[in-house]
Design an enzyme around this catalytic site. Structure first.
Site, PDB file in Angstrom:
ATOM      1  N   GLY A  15       0.887  -1.127  -0.001  1.00  0.00           N
ATOM      2  CA  GLY A  15       0.069   0.007   0.144  1.00  0.00           C
ATOM      3  C   GLY A  15       0.971   1.145   0.084  1.00  0.00           C
ATOM      4  O   GLY A  15       0.564   2.279   0.412  1.00  0.00           O
ATOM      5  N   ASN A  17       1.524   3.022  -2.745  1.00  0.00           N
ATOM      6  CA  ASN A  17       0.945   3.920  -3.504  1.00  0.00           C
ATOM      7  C   ASN A  17      -0.494   4.580  -3.006  1.00  0.00           C
ATOM      8  O   ASN A  17      -0.733   5.929  -3.041  1.00  0.00           O
ATOM      9  CB  ASN A  17       0.614   3.177  -4.877  1.00  0.00           C
ATOM     10  CG  ASN A  17       1.714   3.148  -5.807  1.00  0.00           C
ATOM     11  OD1 ASN A  17       1.919   4.171  -6.390  1.00  0.00           O
ATOM     12  ND2 ASN A  17       2.114   2.112  -5.886  1.00  0.00           N
ATOM     13  N   ASN A 110      -5.260   2.094 -13.133  1.00  0.00           N
ATOM     14  CA  ASN A 110      -4.354   1.260 -12.525  1.00  0.00           C
ATOM     15  C   ASN A 110      -2.889   1.654 -12.661  1.00  0.00           C
ATOM     16  O   ASN A 110      -2.619   2.457 -13.549  1.00  0.00           O
ATOM     17  CB  ASN A 110      -4.350  -0.004 -13.515  1.00  0.00           C
ATOM     18  CG  ASN A 110      -3.590  -1.571 -12.721  1.00  0.00           C
ATOM     19  OD1 ASN A 110      -3.446  -1.457 -11.703  1.00  0.00           O
ATOM     20  ND2 ASN A 110      -2.676  -1.831 -13.808  1.00  0.00           N
ATOM     21  N   HIS A 112       1.224   0.377 -13.240  1.00  0.00           N
ATOM     22  CA  HIS A 112       1.793  -0.873 -13.588  1.00  0.00           C
ATOM     23  C   HIS A 112       3.411  -0.383 -13.617  1.00  0.00           C
ATOM     24  O   HIS A 112       3.721   0.867 -14.105  1.00  0.00           O
ATOM     25  CB  HIS A 112       1.433  -1.219 -15.099  1.00  0.00           C
ATOM     26  CG  HIS A 112       1.979  -2.585 -15.385  1.00  0.00           C
ATOM     27  ND1 HIS A 112       1.915  -3.492 -15.307  1.00  0.00           N
ATOM     28  CD2 HIS A 112       2.784  -2.474 -16.485  1.00  0.00           C
ATOM     29  CE1 HIS A 112       2.524  -4.539 -15.773  1.00  0.00           C
ATOM     30  NE2 HIS A 112       3.454  -3.906 -16.556  1.00  0.00           N
ATOM     31  N   ASP A 145     -11.022  -4.456 -20.677  1.00  0.00           N
ATOM     32  CA  ASP A 145     -11.358  -5.625 -20.414  1.00  0.00           C
ATOM     33  C   ASP A 145      -9.956  -6.746 -20.523  1.00  0.00           C
ATOM     34  O   ASP A 145      -9.690  -7.656 -20.286  1.00  0.00           O
ATOM     35  CB  ASP A 145     -12.054  -6.377 -21.357  1.00  0.00           C
ATOM     36  CG  ASP A 145     -13.811  -5.906 -20.902  1.00  0.00           C
ATOM     37  OD1 ASP A 145     -13.901  -5.768 -19.660  1.00  0.00           O
ATOM     38  OD2 ASP A 145     -14.411  -5.954 -21.898  1.00  0.00           O
ATOM     39  N   GLU A 146      -8.984  -6.031 -21.154  1.00  0.00           N
ATOM     40  CA  GLU A 146      -7.409  -6.784 -21.354  1.00  0.00           C
ATOM     41  C   GLU A 146      -6.481  -6.212 -20.357  1.00  0.00           C
ATOM     42  O   GLU A 146      -6.606  -5.166 -19.521  1.00  0.00           O
ATOM     43  CB  GLU A 146      -7.080  -6.323 -22.718  1.00  0.00           C
ATOM     44  CG  GLU A 146      -7.984  -6.425 -23.946  1.00  0.00           C
ATOM     45  CD  GLU A 146      -8.389  -8.180 -23.844  1.00  0.00           C
ATOM     46  OE1 GLU A 146      -7.575  -9.059 -23.569  1.00  0.00           O
ATOM     47  OE2 GLU A 146      -9.544  -8.408 -24.109  1.00  0.00           O
TER      48      GLU A 146
HETATM   49  C1  GRF Z   1       3.368  -1.440  -7.479  1.00  0.00           C
HETATM   50  O1  GRF Z   1       4.645  -1.653  -8.031  1.00  0.00           O
HETATM   51  C2  GRF Z   1       2.494  -1.069  -8.649  1.00  0.00           C
HETATM   52  O2  GRF Z   1       2.879  -0.803  -9.797  1.00  0.00           O
HETATM   53  C3  GRF Z   1       1.857  -2.779  -8.945  1.00  0.00           C
HETATM   54  O3  GRF Z   1       1.910  -3.247  -7.728  1.00  0.00           O
HETATM   55  C4  GRF Z   1       2.753  -2.556  -6.691  1.00  0.00           C
HETATM   56  C5  GRF Z   1       1.882  -2.264  -5.478  1.00  0.00           C
HETATM   57  O4  GRF Z   1       2.864  -1.453  -4.765  1.00  0.00           O
HETATM   58  N1  GRF Z   1       0.632  -2.874  -9.500  1.00  0.00           N
HETATM   59  P1  GRF Z   1       2.195  -0.858  -3.170  1.00  0.00           P
HETATM   60  O5  GRF Z   1       1.114  -1.930  -2.770  1.00  0.00           O
HETATM   61  O6  GRF Z   1       1.206   0.424  -3.804  1.00  0.00           O
HETATM   62  O7  GRF Z   1       3.336  -0.682  -2.187  1.00  0.00           O
END
Ligand code: GRF
Length: 218
Positions: A15, A17, A110, A112, A145-146
């Site tokens: 968490g 982010n 999202n 990535h 959806d992908e």
């Molecule tokens: C991040 O690297 C994000 O890009 C990916 O999963 C990770 C999540 O990290 N989708 P956090 O839980 O936010 O620390």
């Protein structure tokens, strides 16, 4: 001040982010309100972060559901009940079914840890290193959806060095994730994002042609 967009943040792990989003709201650079944090894992570290900030949390364990669709429907119901307008996937380690995507069409983001469309999927920092790229980075995109395929909102680029390993590259990318995710949400809050086909058009952008990166340097 722009209105505060009601968001729901979905997590599975540490968490960080989520924390960056909380911090950006506290610093008043993000006009959003976290209505709920949903985790598919009861022991996700991000839940403790949410509780520390007195956010409402829900754990929805997939074990209790007969199908992906049933699970997603339950999560959508929580989000709708809380009045969530924008769904923010922050390390949520589940693919969303069309049931979910349709309910929040162009309202799911999202993040990535690679420069999409290169390296979709899992353990992408390792894949980028193995491929020998000179740059990698991170991407915030709308979810379709992908998997890892939807329209791109914002990307950050980081250099890849000869002595990098998965841990060092992951950390370098994560630092930038924490900068661009709140920014992407703020662009949404300001009503500046418009999805047109594969593209996200952003109102009132400035351009800077000097932003060229070369690695190794000239
Ligand atoms: C991040 O690297 C994000 O890009 C990916 O999963 C990770 C999540 O990290 N989708 P956090 O839980 O936010 O620390």
């Amino acid at each position: 001040m722009t209105r505060q967009v009601p968001i729901g943040v979905l997590i599975s792990g540490s968490g960080t982010n989520l924390q960056a989003i909380i911090d950006a709201i506290d610093a008043q650079v993000l006009d959003a309100r976290i209505e709920v944090v949903v985790s598919n894992k009861a022991d996700a570290q991000g839940l403790a972060r949410a509780k520390k900030h007195r956010l409402c949390t829900e754990v929805v364990d997939p074990k209790g559901f007969p199908s992906r669709e049933a699970y997603d429907q339950a999560v959508v119901e929580i989000l709708q009940r809380r009045g969530v307008e924008l769904v923010v996937l922050a390390g949520f380690m589940r693919l969303l079914s069309p049931v979910f995507v349709k309910s929040y069409s162009n309202r799911i983001m999202n993040i990535h840890p690679a420069l999409l469309p290169a390296f979709p999927g899992l353990r992408v920092q390792k894949k980028a290193l193995e491929h020998g790229v000179r740059f990698s980075g991170c991407t915030v995109h709308f979810v379709n959806d992908e998997c890892d395929e939807g329209p791109i909102i914002i990307q950050a680029v980081v250099p890849v060095f000869a002595n990098d390993n998965e841990t060092s590259l992951t950390a370098r990318i994560l630092q930038q994730e924490h900068r661009i995710y709140p920014r992407a949400i703020q662009l949404y809050a300001e009503g500046r994002l418009h999805v047109v086909g594969r593209q996200v058009l952003i109102d009132h952008l400035t351009t800077d042609e000097s932003q060229v990166l070369i690695q190794p340097p000239l």
